[in-house]
Design a protein around this motif. Sequence first.
Motif, PDB file in Angstrom:
ATOM      1  N   HIS A 123      36.784 105.562  41.013  1.00 56.21           N
ATOM      2  CA  HIS A 123      38.239 105.407  40.932  1.00 56.21           C
ATOM      3  C   HIS A 123      38.704 104.184  41.716  1.00 56.21           C
ATOM      4  O   HIS A 123      39.782 104.199  42.307  1.00 56.21           O
ATOM      5  N   GLY A 124      37.894 103.140  41.740  1.00 54.41           N
ATOM      6  CA  GLY A 124      38.260 101.974  42.528  1.00 54.41           C
ATOM      7  C   GLY A 124      37.678 102.076  43.922  1.00 54.41           C
ATOM      8  O   GLY A 124      37.011 103.065  44.260  1.00 54.41           O
ATOM      9  N   HIS A 125      37.955 101.062  44.757  1.00 58.36           N
ATOM     10  CA  HIS A 125      37.232 100.984  46.030  1.00 58.36           C
ATOM     11  C   HIS A 125      38.033 101.411  47.259  1.00 58.36           C
ATOM     12  O   HIS A 125      37.718 101.026  48.382  1.00 58.36           O
ATOM     13  N   SER A 181      48.643  95.781  40.488  1.00 59.49           N
ATOM     14  CA  SER A 181      47.815  94.659  40.036  1.00 59.49           C
ATOM     15  C   SER A 181      46.361  95.008  39.750  1.00 59.49           C
ATOM     16  O   SER A 181      45.631  94.194  39.192  1.00 59.49           O
ATOM     17  N   SER A 182      45.903  96.204  40.149  1.00 60.39           N
ATOM     18  CA  SER A 182      44.517  96.585  39.851  1.00 60.39           C
ATOM     19  C   SER A 182      44.409  98.093  39.732  1.00 60.39           C
ATOM     20  O   SER A 182      45.272  98.834  40.229  1.00 60.39           O
ATOM     21  N   GLY A 183      43.324  98.540  39.095  1.00 60.78           N
ATOM     22  CA  GLY A 183      43.077  99.971  38.960  1.00 60.78           C
ATOM     23  C   GLY A 183      42.930 100.637  40.314  1.00 60.78           C
ATOM     24  O   GLY A 183      43.364 101.781  40.510  1.00 60.78           O
ATOM     25  N   THR A 184      42.315  99.927  41.257  1.00 59.07           N
ATOM     26  CA  THR A 184      42.160 100.453  42.620  1.00 59.07           C
ATOM     27  C   THR A 184      43.512 100.780  43.230  1.00 59.07           C
ATOM     28  O   THR A 184      43.716 101.845  43.814  1.00 59.07           O
ATOM     29  N   GLU A 185      44.437  99.851  43.070  1.00 60.13           N
ATOM     30  CA  GLU A 185      45.793 100.083  43.590  1.00 60.13           C
ATOM     31  C   GLU A 185      46.444 101.284  42.903  1.00 60.13           C
ATOM     32  O   GLU A 185      47.162 102.066  43.541  1.00 60.13           O
ATOM     33  N   GLY A 197      44.876 100.738  33.675  1.00 64.55           N
ATOM     34  CA  GLY A 197      44.468  99.396  34.097  1.00 64.55           C
ATOM     35  C   GLY A 197      43.762  98.754  32.923  1.00 64.55           C
ATOM     36  O   GLY A 197      44.002  99.111  31.778  1.00 64.55           O
ATOM     37  N   LYS A 198      42.835  97.851  33.194  1.00 64.48           N
ATOM     38  CA  LYS A 198      41.992  97.278  32.139  1.00 64.48           C
ATOM     39  C   LYS A 198      42.791  96.936  30.870  1.00 64.48           C
ATOM     40  O   LYS A 198      43.557  95.993  30.880  1.00 64.48           O
ATOM     41  N   ILE A 199      42.653  97.677  29.776  1.00 63.50           N
ATOM     42  CA  ILE A 199      43.305  97.306  28.509  1.00 63.50           C
ATOM     43  C   ILE A 199      44.812  97.126  28.690  1.00 63.50           C
ATOM     44  O   ILE A 199      45.409  96.216  28.093  1.00 63.50           O
ATOM     45  N   PHE A 215      44.809 112.085  35.781  1.00 60.21           N
ATOM     46  CA  PHE A 215      43.817 111.505  34.875  1.00 60.21           C
ATOM     47  C   PHE A 215      43.719 110.018  35.188  1.00 60.21           C
ATOM     48  O   PHE A 215      44.697 109.286  35.046  1.00 60.21           O
ATOM     49  N   ASP A 216      42.550 109.601  35.641  1.00 60.74           N
ATOM     50  CA  ASP A 216      42.321 108.176  35.862  1.00 60.74           C
ATOM     51  C   ASP A 216      41.863 107.589  34.529  1.00 60.74           C
ATOM     52  O   ASP A 216      40.683 107.620  34.193  1.00 60.74           O
ATOM     53  N   GLU A 217      42.840 107.069  33.791  1.00 59.43           N
ATOM     54  CA  GLU A 217      42.554 106.495  32.469  1.00 59.43           C
ATOM     55  C   GLU A 217      42.514 104.969  32.540  1.00 59.43           C
ATOM     56  O   GLU A 217      42.835 104.291  31.571  1.00 59.43           O
ATOM     57  N   GLY A 219      33.171 106.752  32.391  1.00 61.67           N
ATOM     58  CA  GLY A 219      32.514 105.516  31.986  1.00 61.67           C
ATOM     59  C   GLY A 219      31.632 104.998  33.090  1.00 61.67           C
ATOM     60  O   GLY A 219      30.693 104.241  32.854  1.00 61.67           O
ATOM     61  N   ASN A 220      31.904 105.443  34.319  1.00 54.25           N
ATOM     62  CA  ASN A 220      31.291 104.819  35.485  1.00 54.25           C
ATOM     63  C   ASN A 220      29.986 105.456  35.953  1.00 54.25           C
ATOM     64  O   ASN A 220      29.468 105.089  37.002  1.00 54.25           O
ATOM     65  N   MET A 221      29.436 106.399  35.179  1.00 52.88           N
ATOM     66  CA  MET A 221      28.017 106.767  35.360  1.00 52.88           C
ATOM     67  C   MET A 221      27.333 106.593  34.005  1.00 52.88           C
ATOM     68  O   MET A 221      26.349 107.251  33.696  1.00 52.88           O
TER      69      MET A 221
END
Length: 425
Positions: free
Chosen positions: A145-147, A115-119, A266-268, A238-240, A210-212
């Motif tokens: 890479h999520g929390h 259900s989420s990128g973190t998962e 995730g996301k898209i 690869f965390d895409e 993307g996260n920096m």
Amino acid sequence: MSDEKSKVLFERAQRVIPGGVNSPVRAFRAVGGDPIFIASAQGAYLHSVDGKKYTDYVGSWGPMILGHAHPAIIAAITDAATRGTSYGAPTELEVTFAEKICELYPSIEMVRAVSSGTEATMAAIRAARGFTGRDVVVKFEGCYHGHADFLLVKAGSGMATLGVPDSAGVPVATASNTATVHYNDIAALEALFAARGKDIAAVIVEPVVGNMGCVPPEKGFLEAIIACCKQHGAVSIFDEVMTGSRVARGGMQQRAKLEPDMTCLGKIVGGGLPLAAYGGRRDIMQKIAPLGPVYQAGTLSGNPIAVSAALAAIAKLDDALYTHLEALGARLEAGMNASLRAHEVTGCVQRVGSMLTLFFCKGPVGSWNDAKDADTKRFGKWHRAMRERGQYWPPSQFEAAFISNAHTNADIDATIKACDEALAI
Ligand SMILES: *Cc1c(COP(=O)(O)O)cnc(C)c1O
């Protein structure tokens, strides 16, 4: 026109939600000013509760590649909802979704919906650890890479160091199984593998960060990750979650012509609903329960409404869309660069397709070490001026902006004009 209604809502929110927001960066703390409360969204635009219209470059932090409230997605969601919202039992939709993912990403032989990128990242790493029987995970400083506890680590400088938690509440013992290397630093990665190769379960990387802010991989970097993993029996991940179907239909691995062992999406991939996925090599994915000993589950995993939205979104990802996004991205990049030069502002635009960042530093930015030199004060000033001009840009120097297929040349030109004025201030 003031932002009075947003202000009142933010006061109410702060009494009952930490910081008034359900995800920290939404609070706008990095740029000053209060968050804008959204009433609705359509195409490339957000409409605030105060009746203001903004051109959106956040895109819900990545998912909205088709623009907001795309008719095909809304139809898929409403249609699915009439058949029930969740069953906790398998559906044909999920099978079709898994087949589609395997088709878009040839490196993925089997896939699980979450259900989420973190998962997705948590589960991928658990699978990699279960598969290898090893504990150490390697990540790159500045990559998000999520929390999950063991991924909230950026650690020291220079060479790889043992993990120190970034967040309170993360046990040092948990973080100590995370080793961190600078992004794009092939020599440090190879040195880490030389020293600890037999302990390393996996290397996880944002194949374009993307996260920096938007930081592309240098030539050979992603290849080196895959080669090190192969040589030492570790799993490349690869965390895409952000780049998947953003920088190309099949993610950065399609652009770079690479096949990691595992991929997180995730996301898209969720079409704007809470849906994510992880998958990869069959022999690794066969370790997942009920086939194997690695446990992972989810009450709402593969939710029929979310999967319906996802399939509708994926069906729209054709070549014409990526051609349009590339053209818009190039136009915005060129316009912003021209303004930087015209006003003699130190800055650089980094872009891959429709994700980009205007860094207020000389650049190029190749790692967190470079990114942290950016003038965040100047960014905040620029951001506030953009906001006043109806531009909803990510409220942090260290986030990527996204263009959607609903944006037009006219939208981009208006943004370039606003940027030009904002740089002159
Ligand atoms: C957004 C993001 C995540 C986390 O996804 P959530 O759905 O917010 O949990 C993980 N990895 C990357 C690269 C991301 O951009």
